[in-house]
Motif scaffolding. Structure first.
Motif, PDB file in Angstrom:
ATOM      1  N   ARG A  45       0.880  -1.181   0.000  1.00  0.00           N
ATOM      2  CA  ARG A  45       0.000   0.000   0.000  1.00  0.00           C
ATOM      3  C   ARG A  45       0.907   1.216   0.000  1.00  0.00           C
ATOM      4  O   ARG A  45       1.407   1.645   1.039  1.00  0.00           O
ATOM      5  CB  ARG A  45      -0.943  -0.002   1.200  1.00  0.00           C
ATOM      6  CG  ARG A  45      -1.916   1.184   1.195  1.00  0.00           C
ATOM      7  CD  ARG A  45      -3.032   1.014   2.193  1.00  0.00           C
ATOM      8  NE  ARG A  45      -3.850   2.208   2.328  1.00  0.00           N
ATOM      9  CZ  ARG A  45      -4.854   2.540   1.524  1.00  0.00           C
ATOM     10  NH1 ARG A  45      -5.161   1.753   0.513  1.00  0.00           N
ATOM     11  NH2 ARG A  45      -5.550   3.646   1.708  1.00  0.00           N
ATOM     12  N   LYS A 246     -13.600  -5.053   1.269  1.00  0.00           N
ATOM     13  CA  LYS A 246     -13.194  -6.187   2.105  1.00  0.00           C
ATOM     14  C   LYS A 246     -14.193  -7.338   1.992  1.00  0.00           C
ATOM     15  O   LYS A 246     -13.802  -8.510   1.869  1.00  0.00           O
ATOM     16  CB  LYS A 246     -13.037  -5.768   3.565  1.00  0.00           C
ATOM     17  CG  LYS A 246     -12.435  -6.877   4.425  1.00  0.00           C
ATOM     18  CD  LYS A 246     -12.401  -6.525   5.910  1.00  0.00           C
ATOM     19  CE  LYS A 246     -11.487  -5.385   6.185  1.00  0.00           C
ATOM     20  NZ  LYS A 246     -11.308  -5.171   7.649  1.00  0.00           N
ATOM     21  N   SER A 266      -2.204   3.903  -1.800  1.00  0.00           N
ATOM     22  CA  SER A 266      -2.518   4.625  -0.570  1.00  0.00           C
ATOM     23  C   SER A 266      -2.940   6.062  -0.881  1.00  0.00           C
ATOM     24  O   SER A 266      -3.925   6.560  -0.347  1.00  0.00           O
ATOM     25  CB  SER A 266      -1.322   4.630   0.380  1.00  0.00           C
ATOM     26  OG  SER A 266      -0.206   5.281  -0.205  1.00  0.00           O
ATOM     27  N   SER A 282      -8.010  -1.044   1.054  1.00  0.00           N
ATOM     28  CA  SER A 282      -6.817  -1.507   1.749  1.00  0.00           C
ATOM     29  C   SER A 282      -6.124  -2.561   0.910  1.00  0.00           C
ATOM     30  O   SER A 282      -6.725  -3.177   0.030  1.00  0.00           O
ATOM     31  CB  SER A 282      -7.179  -2.099   3.123  1.00  0.00           C
ATOM     32  OG  SER A 282      -8.058  -3.206   2.971  1.00  0.00           O
ATOM     33  N   SER A 283      -4.846  -2.746   1.200  1.00  0.00           N
ATOM     34  CA  SER A 283      -4.105  -3.861   0.618  1.00  0.00           C
ATOM     35  C   SER A 283      -4.297  -5.060   1.533  1.00  0.00           C
ATOM     36  O   SER A 283      -4.099  -4.962   2.749  1.00  0.00           O
ATOM     37  CB  SER A 283      -2.628  -3.509   0.486  1.00  0.00           C
ATOM     38  OG  SER A 283      -2.451  -2.432  -0.411  1.00  0.00           O
ATOM     39  N   THR A 284      -4.693  -6.187   0.962  1.00  0.00           N
ATOM     40  CA  THR A 284      -5.094  -7.326   1.778  1.00  0.00           C
ATOM     41  C   THR A 284      -4.604  -8.643   1.197  1.00  0.00           C
ATOM     42  O   THR A 284      -4.350  -8.755   0.001  1.00  0.00           O
ATOM     43  CB  THR A 284      -6.635  -7.411   1.880  1.00  0.00           C
ATOM     44  OG1 THR A 284      -7.177  -7.434   0.556  1.00  0.00           O
ATOM     45  CG2 THR A 284      -7.217  -6.242   2.647  1.00  0.00           C
ATOM     46  N   GLU A 295      -3.577  -7.142   6.302  1.00  0.00           N
ATOM     47  CA  GLU A 295      -4.276  -5.964   5.783  1.00  0.00           C
ATOM     48  C   GLU A 295      -3.520  -4.706   6.153  1.00  0.00           C
ATOM     49  O   GLU A 295      -3.015  -4.564   7.266  1.00  0.00           O
ATOM     50  CB  GLU A 295      -5.702  -5.892   6.330  1.00  0.00           C
ATOM     51  CG  GLU A 295      -6.491  -4.708   5.830  1.00  0.00           C
ATOM     52  CD  GLU A 295      -7.932  -4.711   6.352  1.00  0.00           C
ATOM     53  OE1 GLU A 295      -8.781  -4.065   5.726  1.00  0.00           O
ATOM     54  OE2 GLU A 295      -8.177  -5.370   7.381  1.00  0.00           O
ATOM     55  N   LYS A 296      -3.437  -3.767   5.204  1.00  0.00           N
ATOM     56  CA  LYS A 296      -2.945  -2.424   5.448  1.00  0.00           C
ATOM     57  C   LYS A 296      -3.863  -1.449   4.744  1.00  0.00           C
ATOM     58  O   LYS A 296      -4.066  -1.522   3.543  1.00  0.00           O
ATOM     59  CB  LYS A 296      -1.515  -2.244   4.914  1.00  0.00           C
ATOM     60  CG  LYS A 296      -0.441  -2.777   5.853  1.00  0.00           C
ATOM     61  CD  LYS A 296      -0.354  -1.949   7.113  1.00  0.00           C
ATOM     62  CE  LYS A 296       0.690  -2.497   8.072  1.00  0.00           C
ATOM     63  NZ  LYS A 296       0.767  -1.694   9.301  1.00  0.00           N
ATOM     64  N   GLY A 297      -4.456  -0.526   5.511  1.00  0.00           N
ATOM     65  CA  GLY A 297      -5.358   0.458   4.935  1.00  0.00           C
ATOM     66  C   GLY A 297      -5.262   1.768   5.666  1.00  0.00           C
ATOM     67  O   GLY A 297      -4.371   1.987   6.482  1.00  0.00           O
ATOM     68  N   GLY A 298      -6.187   2.648   5.390  1.00  0.00           N
ATOM     69  CA  GLY A 298      -6.203   3.948   6.042  1.00  0.00           C
ATOM     70  C   GLY A 298      -5.059   4.827   5.609  1.00  0.00           C
ATOM     71  O   GLY A 298      -4.409   4.602   4.591  1.00  0.00           O
ATOM     72  N   ASP A 300      -1.892   5.241   6.293  1.00  0.00           N
ATOM     73  CA  ASP A 300      -0.664   4.681   6.880  1.00  0.00           C
ATOM     74  C   ASP A 300       0.560   5.491   6.468  1.00  0.00           C
ATOM     75  O   ASP A 300       0.637   5.976   5.361  1.00  0.00           O
ATOM     76  CB  ASP A 300      -0.471   3.231   6.399  1.00  0.00           C
ATOM     77  CG  ASP A 300      -1.544   2.326   6.971  1.00  0.00           C
ATOM     78  OD1 ASP A 300      -1.894   2.510   8.143  1.00  0.00           O
ATOM     79  OD2 ASP A 300      -2.027   1.460   6.230  1.00  0.00           O
TER      80      ASP A 300
END
Length: 300
Positions: A45, A246, A266, A282-284, A295-298, A300
């Protein structure tokens, strides 16, 4: 139907920086059936720079390419065990917003077929794949000499051997200058053969497939790939807030019995706005049981 076993726990790690913003990655081990060993995979992300003008395009594309390789090297230095697959967001060299600066499709589109990738702009990524015995997925605007004047938004996988798989968008929404295979199916099949639409490729890591952005919203696309034997789908994406991404990804993993690895942008960074435009989703990594493994989201 017996689902494949999932191994190990989620690991999060810092990835590369671009325009003074830290990118992130999420990693998870994948265990395939049969005699193949488990391996680590990572989804990125990260941000991407938008070329502010046609004159600046080549420089911005080079900076995006350098950032992509830096991200790969950071992941390979810090992750243990080291990933064998890394999935990046869409259009990591040119961004999904290049048209806002008046950069035409004719300037950005790449011929993936006629020239080896290690002789063009993707050469640094191919070199990284060879250094680390790695597969990397992203997407690009593509021109096809066999179909003059036709442009695709194409997801593709690179590896030590160069181009491993290319899969142009079939029907999901895209930019006005992008063609859909559904509209030129006969001509496309004549040029590339009966297995060229939504292909699946056999690799030492299992049967891999790749698709782009909103193709994940069309369940039939994932089901088709699974019916062709896909075990891991690499999903290179840019995600809006108003789509339940998701839930869609979990449904794909569960219903199609596949691992779904999504790399999502992102933020998009403009020359006059270093903070940029934050993206949703998000990257999942989702497993065949529908569970979100990483998971990486928001912001970051």
């Amino acid at each position: 139907m017996r689902r494949r076993t999932l191994l190990k726990s989620v690991t999060a790690l810092a990835a590369a920086s671009l325009a003074k913003s830290q990118g992130t990655a999420a990693a998870e081990s994948i265990s395939e059936s049969g005699s193949r060993p488990s391996y680590q995979a990572a989804v990125m992300r990260v941000p991407v720079l938008v070329p502010p003008s046609l004159d600046a395009f080549n420089d911005v594309r080079r900076r995006n390419a350098d950032a992509m390789v830096d991200a790969i090297e950071m992941v390979m230095r810090t992750a243990e065990p080291k990933p064998r697959i890394i999935v990046f967001p869409v259009l990591q060299f040119t961004s999904a917003r290049r048209a806002t600066s008046g950069v035409p499709m004719t300037a950005v589109a790449i011929d993936l077929v006629s020239e080896p990738l290690d002789r063009g702009i993707f050469a640094p990524v191919i070199e990284a794949c060879r250094r680390h015995n790695l597969y990397v997925a992203t997407s690009t605007q593509e021109k096809v000499p066999q179909l003059p004047g036709t442009y695709f938004h194409t997801g593709f996988i690179m590896g030590p051997e160069g181009l491993v798989l290319r899969s142009p968008k079939v029907q999901a929404p895209s930019a006005p200058t992008v063609s859909y295979i559904r509209d030129i199916e006969d001509d496309y099949l004549k040029a590339f053969g009966p297995d060229s639409i939504m292909p699946v490729v056999k690799t030492p890591l299992g049967n891999l497939a790749c698709y782009v952005e909103g193709e994940a919203q069309v369940l039939e696309a994932s089901r088709l790939l699974a019916s062709k034997g896909a075990e891991v789908i690499l999903h290179t994406s840019f995600e809006d807030e108003d789509v339940p991404w998701k839930a869609l990804k979990q449904a794909i993993g569960y219903q199609c019995h596949v691992y779904l690895l999504t790399g999502a942008t992102s933020r998009v960074v403009y020359a006059d706005n270093p903070e940029g435009e934050w993206a949703g989703g998000s990257s999942t990594i989702v497993g065949p049981d529908g569970h979100v493994l990483a998971e990486k989201g928001g912001h970051d």
